[in-house]
Design a protein around this motif. Structure first.
Motif, mmCIF file in Angstrom:
data_model
loop_
_atom_site.group_PDB
_atom_site.id
_atom_site.type_symbol
_atom_site.label_atom_id
_atom_site.label_comp_id
_atom_site.label_asym_id
_atom_site.label_seq_id
_atom_site.Cartn_x
_atom_site.Cartn_y
_atom_site.Cartn_z
ATOM 1 N N PHE A 183 5.531 15.739 4.317
ATOM 2 C CA PHE A 183 4.662 14.733 4.735
ATOM 3 C C PHE A 183 3.322 14.840 3.963
ATOM 4 O O PHE A 183 2.801 13.767 3.867
ATOM 5 N N SER A 184 3.068 16.008 3.531
ATOM 6 C CA SER A 184 1.658 16.079 3.025
ATOM 7 C C SER A 184 1.772 16.208 1.413
ATOM 8 O O SER A 184 0.669 15.881 0.741
ATOM 9 N N LEU A 185 3.038 15.935 0.728
ATOM 10 C CA LEU A 185 3.108 16.069 -0.497
ATOM 11 C C LEU A 185 2.784 14.768 -1.116
ATOM 12 O O LEU A 185 3.115 13.752 -0.520
ATOM 13 N N GLU A 186 2.553 14.762 -2.409
ATOM 14 C CA GLU A 186 2.349 13.493 -3.085
ATOM 15 C C GLU A 186 3.244 13.467 -4.503
ATOM 16 O O GLU A 186 3.711 14.497 -5.168
ATOM 17 N N GLY A 187 3.529 12.293 -5.151
ATOM 18 C CA GLY A 187 4.106 12.117 -6.493
ATOM 19 C C GLY A 187 5.258 12.811 -6.837
ATOM 20 O O GLY A 187 6.001 12.589 -6.010
ATOM 21 N N GLU A 188 5.422 13.397 -7.858
ATOM 22 C CA GLU A 188 6.613 13.989 -8.382
ATOM 23 C C GLU A 188 7.191 15.044 -7.399
ATOM 24 O O GLU A 188 8.245 15.154 -6.930
ATOM 25 N N GLU A 189 6.125 15.846 -6.741
ATOM 26 C CA GLU A 189 6.676 17.122 -5.973
ATOM 27 C C GLU A 189 7.248 16.414 -4.700
ATOM 28 O O GLU A 189 8.007 16.963 -4.164
ATOM 29 N N HIS A 190 6.459 15.218 -4.085
ATOM 30 C CA HIS A 190 7.132 14.839 -2.986
ATOM 31 C C HIS A 190 8.389 14.211 -2.991
ATOM 32 O O HIS A 190 9.508 14.516 -2.405
ATOM 33 N N LEU A 199 0.845 -1.129 0.012
ATOM 34 C CA LEU A 199 -0.035 0.039 0.063
ATOM 35 C C LEU A 199 0.937 1.189 -0.045
ATOM 36 O O LEU A 199 0.600 2.198 -0.526
ATOM 37 N N ALA A 200 1.955 1.117 0.836
ATOM 38 C CA ALA A 200 2.781 2.362 0.789
ATOM 39 C C ALA A 200 3.384 2.586 -0.698
ATOM 40 O O ALA A 200 3.672 4.089 -0.958
ATOM 41 N N LYS A 201 3.624 1.686 -1.416
ATOM 42 C CA LYS A 201 4.453 1.923 -2.647
ATOM 43 C C LYS A 201 3.127 2.152 -3.653
ATOM 44 O O LYS A 201 3.673 2.866 -4.730
ATOM 45 N N ASN A 202 1.929 1.889 -3.647
ATOM 46 C CA ASN A 202 0.872 2.401 -4.405
ATOM 47 C C ASN A 202 -0.188 3.106 -3.913
ATOM 48 O O ASN A 202 -1.228 3.203 -4.284
ATOM 49 N N SER A 203 0.262 3.890 -2.692
ATOM 50 C CA SER A 203 -0.700 4.665 -2.047
ATOM 51 C C SER A 203 -1.739 5.619 -2.891
ATOM 52 O O SER A 203 -2.919 5.813 -2.853
ATOM 53 N N GLU A 204 -1.145 6.387 -4.139
ATOM 54 C CA GLU A 204 -1.800 7.327 -4.847
ATOM 55 C C GLU A 204 -2.820 6.526 -5.640
ATOM 56 O O GLU A 204 -3.718 7.074 -5.723
ATOM 57 N N ALA A 205 -2.202 5.497 -6.379
ATOM 58 C CA ALA A 205 -3.185 4.755 -7.272
ATOM 59 C C ALA A 205 -4.374 4.083 -6.560
ATOM 60 O O ALA A 205 -5.497 3.973 -6.949
ATOM 61 N N LEU A 206 -4.280 3.766 -5.217
ATOM 62 C CA LEU A 206 -5.404 3.368 -4.230
ATOM 63 C C LEU A 206 -6.124 4.365 -3.757
ATOM 64 O O LEU A 206 -7.073 4.108 -2.956
ATOM 65 N N GLY A 207 -5.787 5.744 -3.990
ATOM 66 C CA GLY A 207 -6.574 6.983 -3.309
ATOM 67 C C GLY A 207 -6.298 7.044 -1.991
ATOM 68 O O GLY A 207 -7.164 7.653 -1.219
ATOM 69 N N LEU A 208 -5.200 6.925 -1.486
ATOM 70 C CA LEU A 208 -4.756 7.212 -0.258
ATOM 71 C C LEU A 208 -4.128 8.526 -0.067
ATOM 72 O O LEU A 208 -3.148 8.916 -1.092
ATOM 73 N N ASP A 209 -4.393 9.414 0.770
ATOM 74 C CA ASP A 209 -4.141 10.664 0.688
ATOM 75 C C ASP A 209 -3.544 11.249 2.013
ATOM 76 O O ASP A 209 -3.704 10.783 3.068
ATOM 77 N N ARG A 210 -2.335 12.251 2.059
ATOM 78 C CA ARG A 210 -1.753 12.582 3.531
ATOM 79 C C ARG A 210 -2.185 14.271 3.751
ATOM 80 O O ARG A 210 -1.515 14.457 4.623
ATOM 81 N N LYS A 211 -2.538 14.857 2.616
ATOM 82 C CA LYS A 211 -2.410 16.244 2.807
ATOM 83 C C LYS A 211 -3.613 16.693 4.129
ATOM 84 O O LYS A 211 -3.099 17.576 4.655
ATOM 85 N N GLY A 212 -4.639 16.110 4.007
ATOM 86 C CA GLY A 212 -5.518 16.512 4.941
ATOM 87 C C GLY A 212 -5.030 16.362 6.387
ATOM 88 O O GLY A 212 -5.004 17.016 7.600
#
Length: 489
Positions: free
Chosen positions: A165-172, A138-151
């Motif tokens: 900690f809240s950034l995702e994808g390429e920005e992270h 799940l950690a490796k595929n969090s974005e594809a699974l709709g898991l988010d940390r921003k909120g």
């Protein structure tokens, strides 16, 4: 020194704590000692033997209130038979006592009784704990699974200005590459002697009778600051550390978001900016031009990823998190190491010999630390027995399937390696503290899934080497400078 010890616990694991075996430290006594530890060792910390106790039920008054509050709980459209097993606990409030005081028990015993995916309610919101290989997936595929940390991490960002900690994808990934250089072992290693001297100067003012935890947090943040800049940062360390800790408590829902509105929280953030930004500018203007030491600020300034560099706010965020993390985490790591060493006279005797031998050769260095196998084993076992990152939190943005179960939208997901740390198939008597278990020939922490104290990639901690060097330097210097006794009160 009479220490009122608060000892109840609230880089990828490649560290090898040395090549000395137990036989070399205790000739002729290895097998007896190991059998004794496995068969009849003290259990440090609270163990929940019965499944119905895992949920940490609150008093009957809270149970009654909890039954009156379900209308405030988030509703799910997913049938119960498709959802993960539910951990029994107080309605609406959930297993609050276990979360606050015994999170290791909750996560490890919950997984043992319910499997690698289970759920529990916490203040009306559903939380799902995921462990084992499934957590890594799940950690490796969090974005594809709709898991988010921003909120989740927005409160921490508001308090500290640290966005990673809240950034995702390429920005992270880009920001990780930019800050990585400032947190490497190579950047910190030249400062071991300076960190040790800072510890010596700090403990010189300690009283003879003290509560150890706040003092360890204070010495840890000062130790970290010794590698940031040759300029002394004009800041109230306690205010900075406590503010960051409150921000993290709000993030993990142990404090109300109202806390962020308190004047002292806003004041602390202003004070941090006012203290660090001028020093960053001085570094940019050549403050350390002829200085051979790789100061952390200089490392952040020099960092580059895809043609991009850190601006002053990014550098301040990198420095701020290093200092706050030292206050929150490294002080506790050092505390656990110190307390466990004091509990075992044989370990303490060997450890004191390692430390005294190192200091006889002069100022402490990264190289002399590497020649202390007992100290390094103590660091690894402390991370195993008292993992400072019980879980990596996410929120579901949509319905998703995990391990044969269905999670609803707007639920918490906690990816945790804790169950592996307390699995009897990985460790002999896992609830005890035994620094020999991570040394040759046993190396129990090397079993697959047995050791994940720093999270899962791609979000695992960047600063494992830094943490090891700073924490072991603190412990070695304290043992060299002071004689400790634990007060029995």
């Amino acid at each position: 020194m009479d220490v009122r010890a608060q000892n109840e616990p609230a880089d990828e694991p490649t560290l090898d704590p040395g090549e000395l075996t137990a036989a070399e430290c205790f000739p002729g006594d290895t097998e007896r000692r190991r059998n004794s530890v496995r068969a009849d060792c003290p259990v440090h910390g609270f163990r929940l033997p019965e499944s119905q106790s895992i949920g940490g039920r609150l008093s009957p008054l809270f149970a009654i209130a909890g039954r009156m509050l379900p209308g405030l709980s988030a509703k799910s459209q997913i049938p119960d038979h498709q959802r993960p097993p539910l951990l029994s606990s107080t309605p609406w409030f959930g297993p609050t006592p276990s979360i606050r005081h015994h999170p290791y028990d909750l996560l490890s015993e919950g997984a043992r009784h319910c499997g690698p995916v289970f759920r529990f309610e916490i203040f009306g919101k559903m939380a799902n704990a995921v462990s084992g290989p499934l957590a890594l997936e799940l950690a490796k595929n969090s974005e594809a699974l709709g898991l988010d940390r921003k909120g989740i991490f927005e409160p921490f960002f508001r308090v500290t200005g640290v966005p990673i900690f809240s950034l995702e994808g390429e920005e992270h990934e880009r920001l990780r590459r930019l800050v990585r250089f400032g947190y490497t072992r190579g950047t910190i290693a030249p400062f071991v002697g300076r960190i040790s001297q800072t510890v010596r100067e700090t403990v010189a003012d300690w009283p003879a009778d003290l509560i150890l935890l706040p003092h360890m947090s204070d010495v840890a943040i000062r130790a970290m600051a010794a590698a940031v800049s040759p300029k002394q940062i004009p800041i109230d360390w306690t205010e900075m550390g406590e503010t960051g800790e409150l921000g993290m408590m709000v993030t993990v829902r142990q404090r109300s978001r109202f806390t962020l509105r308190l004047p002292r929280m806003k004041r602390a953030k202003r004070n941090t900016i006012a203290a660090i930004d001028p020093i960053i500018r001085q570094h940019r203007e050549g403050l350390t031009k002829d200085d051979p030491l790789p100061w952390m600020i200089d490392a952040f300034i020099a960092a580059e990823a895809d043609g991009q560099t850190l601006d002053d706010a990014g550098i301040r965020g990198g420095v701020t998190y290093a200092l706050i993390a030292a206050y929150i985490y490294l002080g506790r790591q050092a505390l656990f190491m110190l307390i466990e060493a004091l509990r075992d006279p044989r370990t303490l005797a060997v450890l004191n010999k390692e430390v005294d031998t190192a200091f006889e050769k002069g100022a402490l260095t990264a190289e002399t630390l590497r020649r202390m196998p007992t100290l390094r084993a103590l660091f690894v076992e402390a991370n195993r027995r008292y993992p400072l990152l019980p879980g990596m939190p996410y929120e579901t943005t949509r319905q998703t399937d995990v391990g044969g179960f269905t999670l609803g939208a707007n639920e918490l997901v906690i990816l945790t390696g804790v169950p592996g740390h307390f699995d009897g198939q990985n460790y002999g008597c896992p609830w005890s503290f035994d620094q020999e278990r991570v040394r040759p020939p046993r190396k129990e922490h090397r079993a697959p899934g047995a050791f994940a104290p720093w999270g899962f990639p791609p979000r695992s901690c960047l600063a494992i080497g830094l943490c090891e060097l700073v924490t072991t330097t603190i412990v070695a210097t304290l043992l060299h400078e002071l004689d400790f006794t634990i007060a029995n009160k």
